[in-house]
Design a protein around this motif. Structure first.
Motif, PDB file in Angstrom:
ATOM      1  N   ILE A 158      53.158  -7.201   5.830  1.00 49.09           N
ATOM      2  CA  ILE A 158      52.062  -6.668   5.111  1.00 49.09           C
ATOM      3  C   ILE A 158      52.724  -6.079   3.868  1.00 49.09           C
ATOM      4  N   HIS A 159      52.466  -6.498   2.588  1.00 47.64           N
ATOM      5  CA  HIS A 159      52.998  -5.985   1.608  1.00 47.64           C
ATOM      6  C   HIS A 159      52.112  -4.937   0.911  1.00 47.64           C
ATOM      7  N   GLY A 160      50.928  -4.957   1.028  1.00 48.02           N
ATOM      8  CA  GLY A 160      49.777  -4.132   0.332  1.00 48.02           C
ATOM      9  C   GLY A 160      48.388  -4.107   1.158  1.00 48.02           C
ATOM     10  N   LEU A 161      47.840  -3.132   0.688  1.00 50.07           N
ATOM     11  CA  LEU A 161      46.449  -2.733   1.394  1.00 50.07           C
ATOM     12  C   LEU A 161      45.327  -3.011   0.426  1.00 50.07           C
ATOM     13  N   SER A 162      45.448  -3.633  -0.739  1.00 54.12           N
ATOM     14  CA  SER A 162      44.395  -3.819  -1.834  1.00 54.12           C
ATOM     15  C   SER A 162      43.380  -4.615  -1.140  1.00 54.12           C
ATOM     16  N   ALA A 163      43.543  -5.529  -0.025  1.00 53.64           N
ATOM     17  CA  ALA A 163      42.628  -6.552   0.421  1.00 53.64           C
ATOM     18  C   ALA A 163      41.537  -5.816   1.340  1.00 53.64           C
ATOM     19  N   CYS A 164      41.906  -4.573   1.730  1.00 54.48           N
ATOM     20  CA  CYS A 164      40.936  -3.824   2.593  1.00 54.48           C
ATOM     21  C   CYS A 164      39.828  -3.385   1.985  1.00 54.48           C
ATOM     22  N   ARG A 165      39.853  -3.336   0.729  1.00 60.00           N
ATOM     23  CA  ARG A 165      38.419  -3.157  -0.301  1.00 60.00           C
ATOM     24  C   ARG A 165      37.457  -4.160   0.003  1.00 60.00           C
ATOM     25  N   ASN A 166      37.929  -5.726   0.437  1.00 55.17           N
ATOM     26  CA  ASN A 166      37.039  -6.576   0.580  1.00 55.17           C
ATOM     27  C   ASN A 166      36.796  -6.948   2.034  1.00 55.17           C
ATOM     28  N   LEU A 167      37.167  -5.832   2.979  1.00 54.67           N
ATOM     29  CA  LEU A 167      36.643  -6.229   4.215  1.00 54.67           C
ATOM     30  C   LEU A 167      35.751  -4.926   4.753  1.00 54.67           C
ATOM     31  N   PRO A 168      34.702  -5.636   5.478  1.00 57.36           N
ATOM     32  CA  PRO A 168      33.552  -4.942   5.852  1.00 57.36           C
ATOM     33  C   PRO A 168      33.772  -4.081   7.085  1.00 57.36           C
ATOM     34  N   LEU A 169      35.062  -3.260   7.142  1.00 59.48           N
ATOM     35  CA  LEU A 169      35.168  -2.631   8.132  1.00 59.48           C
ATOM     36  C   LEU A 169      34.732  -0.919   8.163  1.00 59.48           C
ATOM     37  N   PHE A 170      33.615  -0.911   8.137  1.00 57.58           N
ATOM     38  CA  PHE A 170      32.930   0.343   7.927  1.00 57.58           C
ATOM     39  C   PHE A 170      32.836   1.038   9.251  1.00 57.58           C
ATOM     40  N   GLY A 171      33.063   0.494  10.211  1.00 59.93           N
ATOM     41  CA  GLY A 171      32.898   1.498  11.460  1.00 59.93           C
ATOM     42  C   GLY A 171      34.465   1.461  11.999  1.00 59.93           C
ATOM     43  N   LEU A 172      35.380   1.194  11.156  1.00 58.12           N
ATOM     44  CA  LEU A 172      37.109   1.442  11.790  1.00 58.12           C
ATOM     45  C   LEU A 172      37.104   2.674  11.940  1.00 58.12           C
ATOM     46  N   LYS A 173      37.991   3.011  12.929  1.00 66.50           N
ATOM     47  CA  LYS A 173      38.124   4.591  13.372  1.00 66.50           C
ATOM     48  C   LYS A 173      39.581   4.481  13.443  1.00 66.50           C
ATOM     49  N   VAL A 174      40.560   3.559  13.826  1.00 73.07           N
ATOM     50  CA  VAL A 174      41.934   3.646  14.132  1.00 73.07           C
ATOM     51  C   VAL A 174      42.799   2.455  13.247  1.00 73.07           C
ATOM     52  N   LEU A 175      43.712   2.764  12.643  1.00 70.95           N
ATOM     53  CA  LEU A 175      44.303   1.634  11.774  1.00 70.95           C
ATOM     54  C   LEU A 175      45.828   2.173  11.617  1.00 70.95           C
ATOM     55  N   PHE A 176      46.417   0.877  12.597  1.00 69.43           N
ATOM     56  CA  PHE A 176      48.135   1.244  12.474  1.00 69.43           C
ATOM     57  C   PHE A 176      48.578   0.096  11.723  1.00 69.43           C
ATOM     58  N   LEU A 177      49.660   0.673  10.762  1.00 65.72           N
ATOM     59  CA  LEU A 177      50.134  -0.143   9.869  1.00 65.72           C
ATOM     60  C   LEU A 177      51.637   0.105   9.917  1.00 65.72           C
ATOM     61  N   GLN A 178      52.102   0.705  10.854  1.00 62.14           N
ATOM     62  CA  GLN A 178      53.600   0.973  10.843  1.00 62.14           C
ATOM     63  C   GLN A 178      54.597  -0.170  10.748  1.00 62.14           C
ATOM     64  N   GLY A 179      55.468  -0.059  10.030  1.00 67.05           N
ATOM     65  CA  GLY A 179      56.793  -1.027  10.228  1.00 67.05           C
ATOM     66  C   GLY A 179      56.458  -2.110   9.303  1.00 67.05           C
TER      67      GLY A 179
END
Length: 544
Positions: A158-179
């Motif tokens: 993964i190169h960027g997180l800009s796509a997250c603004r188009n995801l309806p993850l309103f209840g997400l509590k844990v996000l792992f993006l290491q490595g």
């Protein structure tokens, strides 16, 4: 090796031949036609790692997918889910584990409205979703996972997180993006419920202003091994409790001030940063973050925090205070400490000066400045130096100043070694254990003077050694002599008696020296009226 299925309905499907060649690795002839190497390569590219319904049935042992709440397909070399994992089949699926596969496209995961945990660590995912929002496009992949609470995408591409603004993850509590290859934190506007965010082992050099602002419920933030150079823009995070920033490039200890406004931090990690090797790094971090309980995986005890408080309190008291204007500002009493509380002020021994020891100002007697502070006033500003906090009476009796006392007075305080009272004092000499001894032998001879530290040989004074006392002798009669630290008041009396004997029985230079010694001891009147070069002597009856 040879298979003939011609004439069956399955042979009419488009993928029939490649699908059969892929699954029958040793097949050489199919329906009367030989299998070529190109067909085998095409079959591998099309179906290698592709998930099938038959594989899932074999894995579960049944085909009642609607009753499955947890599915583990980790380490199965899956490249494509092929729409086999969808809400149409797994309507009650809550946990899906796809770790250690070769998945690069998440569009096959759709319609899993009950899915709460999705693990996709160690895959080949490059994009989280579409970069731009299209209201006319059919939602696929993560766009359909509205109930997702835990999303793990560690060690992907993964190169960027800009796509997250188009995801309806309103209840997400844990996000792992290491490595991953993330270099910028953005697109977190919809992740207001995230409690834990892991961004270790990425390429984040700087946190942009406002990028973490939507994370109002964040409890733990990890940005280790990123090459982070500054601690800027990590606030406000009002509920952050754990901040892990180890193995970065933070070098300035002043950066600790940038995270000091965090109100709830309990666990901080800055190990393996250049700043962690700075002097007083740990003490500064503890002082800046009063809520901190663990620093670099080491618990902060109550005793350690007390030592830090004392250290910085001493540092603040020994820091010069500059006040604008020419008038000196007195904010502390020399006798009673801050606000008249009577507490002594701790100071560093390296900061002690002779003026502070004496309790007065240079050029005046220390007794006259017992109740004053030492003030040094410069042009345009005043410099206040706070000395030792003492009781006024004790200070008047025991103060020592290099301009008014000898070095002997400093190392052998007056009124103790000689067993005599100090000048202008009614107290008598006492022993080192505090006992009061009155009438101590020959101590009355040196009532108001300091005893000479010199000792003379007994064979060069012309007086028989047996007929005069020596330094350190005990008196032949009278009460006990007070001693302090191994010295005796008899030494004073011995020197005084020696001076009198020499003054009355020896001519010449010895007589002059004896008279001088007697003057120092207060036993012989000073010869201040005698002309230069002439010495009065009771032996020769006049001037010589």
């Amino acid at each position: 090796i040879i298979l003939d299925l011609s004439g069956n309905q399955a042979c009419q499907r488009q993928e029939y031949r490649l699908y059969t060649i892929f699954h029958l690795k040793k097949l050489k002839v199919l329906d009367g036609l030989g299998v070529e190497s190109g067909e085998q390569a095409a079959a591998n590219d099309t179906y290698s790692g592709r998930l099938t319904e038959e594989f899932i049935v074999e894995k579960l042992g049944h085909k009642f997918f609607e009753h499955v709440s947890e599915l583990d397909l980790s380490s199965q070399r899956i490249r494509d889910t092929a729409n086999c994992i969808s809400g149409e089949f797994f309507s009650n699926l809550r946990v899906l584990n796809l770790d250690n596969n070769m998945i690069s496209d998440l569009s096959g995961l759709r319609g899993l409205t009950a899915l709460a945990v999705l693990r996709l660590n160690h895959n080949r995912v490059e994009h989280l979703g579409p970069e731009k929002f299209d209201p006319n496009a059919t939602p696929v992949g993560l766009q359909t996972l509205s109930s997702l609470e835990v999303l793990q995408l560690g060690f992907n591409e993964i190169h960027g997180l800009s796509a997250c603004r188009n995801l309806p993850l309103f209840g997400l509590k844990v996000l792992f993006l290491q490595g991953n290859d993330i270099s910028k934190i953005d697109g977190l506007e919809n992740l207001t419920q995230v409690r834990e965010l892991v961004l270790d082992k990425n390429k984040i050099r700087l946190v942009d202003f406002g990028s973490l602002l939507p994370l109002i419920n964040l409890r733990e933030l990890r940005i280790e091994e990123n090459g982070l150079k500054s601690l800027s823009n990590l606030v406000p995070l009002p509920r952050l409790q754990a901040l892990h920033l180890g193995a970065n490039r933070v070098a300035d200890i002043a950066d600790l001030d940038k995270i000091a406004p965090l109100p709830c931090v309990l666990d901080l990690t800055l190990a393996n940063n250049p700043v962690a090797r700075k002097q007083l790094y740990r003490a500064t971090a503890i002082q800046k973050l009063p809520t901190l309980r663990i620093l670099d995986n080491k618990e902060i005890s109550a005793e350690e925090r007390e030592r830090v408080d004392v250290l910085f309190a001493m540092d603040n008291r020994n820091t010069p205070t500059y006040v604008s204007g020419a008038q000196p500002v007195a904010s502390m009493s020399a006798n009673h400490g801050p606000a008249g509380g009577g507490a002594k002020v701790p100071i560093k021994m390296s900061s002690v000066t002779f003026d502070q020891l004496g309790g007065g100002v240079q050029g005046g007697h220390p007794h006259h400045a017992a109740n004053q502070q030492t003030m040094m006033v410069g042009s345009g500003a005043s410099f206040m130096c706070i000395g030792l906090s003492k009781n006024a009476d004790q200070q008047q009796q025991h103060d020592w100043h290099p301009f008014h006392n000898s070095t002997g007075d400093f190392f052998l305080p007056a009124g103790k070694m000689s067993g005599r009272p100090r000048a202008n004092s009614s107290s008598t000499g006492s022993a080192s254990d505090g006992e009061h001894v009155e009438g101590a032998g020959w101590a009355h001879v040196a009532h108001d003077r300091r005893a000479s530290p010199h000792k003379f040989p007994t064979d060069k004074r012309g007086v028989a050694g047996a007929n005069r006392p020596r330094s350190g002798d005990k008196p032949r009669s009278g009460p006990a002599v007070a001693t302090v630290g191994g010295s005796s008041a008899a030494a004073v009396a011995s020197a005084a008696l020696e001076a009198r004997t020499m003054a009355s029985g020896m001519p010449g230079q010895s007589h002059a020296r004896a008279r001088k010694l007697g003057y120092l001891l207060g036993s012989v009147p000073p010869a201040s009226s005698t002309p230069r070069g002439r010495h009065a002597s009771p032996l020769n009856g006049g001037a010589r």
